[in-house]
Scaffold this active site. Sequence first.
Site, PDB file in Angstrom:
ATOM      1  N   PRO A  43       0.790 -93.999  -7.501  1.00 56.05           N
ATOM      2  CA  PRO A  43       0.232 -95.000  -6.662  1.00 56.05           C
ATOM      3  C   PRO A  43      -0.400 -94.350  -5.688  1.00 56.05           C
ATOM      4  CG  PRO A  43       2.503 -95.534  -7.309  1.00 56.05           C
ATOM      5  CD  PRO A  43       2.210 -94.097  -7.676  1.00 56.05           C
ATOM      6  N   GLU A  44      -1.818 -94.510  -5.420  1.00 57.20           N
ATOM      7  CA  GLU A  44      -2.423 -94.450  -4.273  1.00 57.20           C
ATOM      8  C   GLU A  44      -2.987 -95.620  -3.643  1.00 57.20           C
ATOM      9  OE1 GLU A  44      -5.347 -91.268  -4.969  1.00 57.20           O
ATOM     10  OE2 GLU A  44      -4.278 -90.575  -6.611  1.00 57.20           O
TER      11      GLU A  44
END
Length: 281
Positions: free
Chosen positions: A2-3
């Site tokens: 997850p960015e």
Amino acid sequence: MPELPEVENVKRGLAGQVVGKTIVGVDVRLPRIIRTPDDTLRFAAELQNCTITGISRRGKYLLFEIPPYTLVSHLRMEGQYRVAQAGEEELPHTHVVFRLHDGTELRYRDVRQFGTMDLIDASRAFPTGLVSLGPEPFDESLDSQTLYRSLKARRAPIKAVLLDQSCLAGLGNIYVDEALFLSHIHPERAAETITRKQAEVLLVAIRDVLSRAIDAGGSSVKTFVNGYGRHGGFQLELNVYAREGQPCRVCGTEIRKLRVAGRGTHVCPTCQRQPRKKRGG
DNA sequence: CATGGGTCCTGAGTGC
DNA sequence: TGCACTCAGGACCCAT
């Protein structure tokens, strides 16, 4: 992993499911996830009878507003939240469960166990990673001149600097590679050699790729799912990341994979010209 | 201070 | 088939 776009989608998905609900109990199955306070029993006790009033995001951090606290949650590699009915079978690797007043549960699962939670109030220092965070990419006060000056001060490869959350918040391995491709900048270029014009192009590219990824629901290269357990769609639009050996969508050259800043790094050797090697290299 | 390497962790993939 | 091994990486810790 997850960015910013993935965390933004998790935030949006959870907002409609848990905001306004009151926590009636917390079960911590894996204490290592809870960094603050040290005592996980206190973590659970303090949240009891508190209401989730909002969710926001800063960089890759998810911030649950639970007056008088803020729960700072970082998903790291594979952290996931799900909302389920109490009694519904739990997915494997469920480490923290927030039981809510309406019979639903907010469940945190994390195969790699890298994720962290910090419960913060006025008396506690914010986690170091959060206080030292650089500007949000979409912050209107951030201009290319500011980015240029940040890069000018660093000799490390541009990729390493963009991964450094104190320079700019929210980029990770996927979107750094993608933004550099769009900017025609090689990841091994020393940050200090980036020109004003290139910094301008880079900031546009960063904003472009992040906003398109948010709209597409994030990238599910391996395991990412949003707050509803659904996959994103941006992995289909990636130009270089996870495309080693495939043809560049722009020029047809084979995408190559190298290691920069200790990370798998994807480039088009034609679109991203390699920096001149140092003497003897 | 800036930089780079090791560390945490488990599952998927690889080679014999 | 089974086992040993490598790889994946965000943030933190530590040595230089």
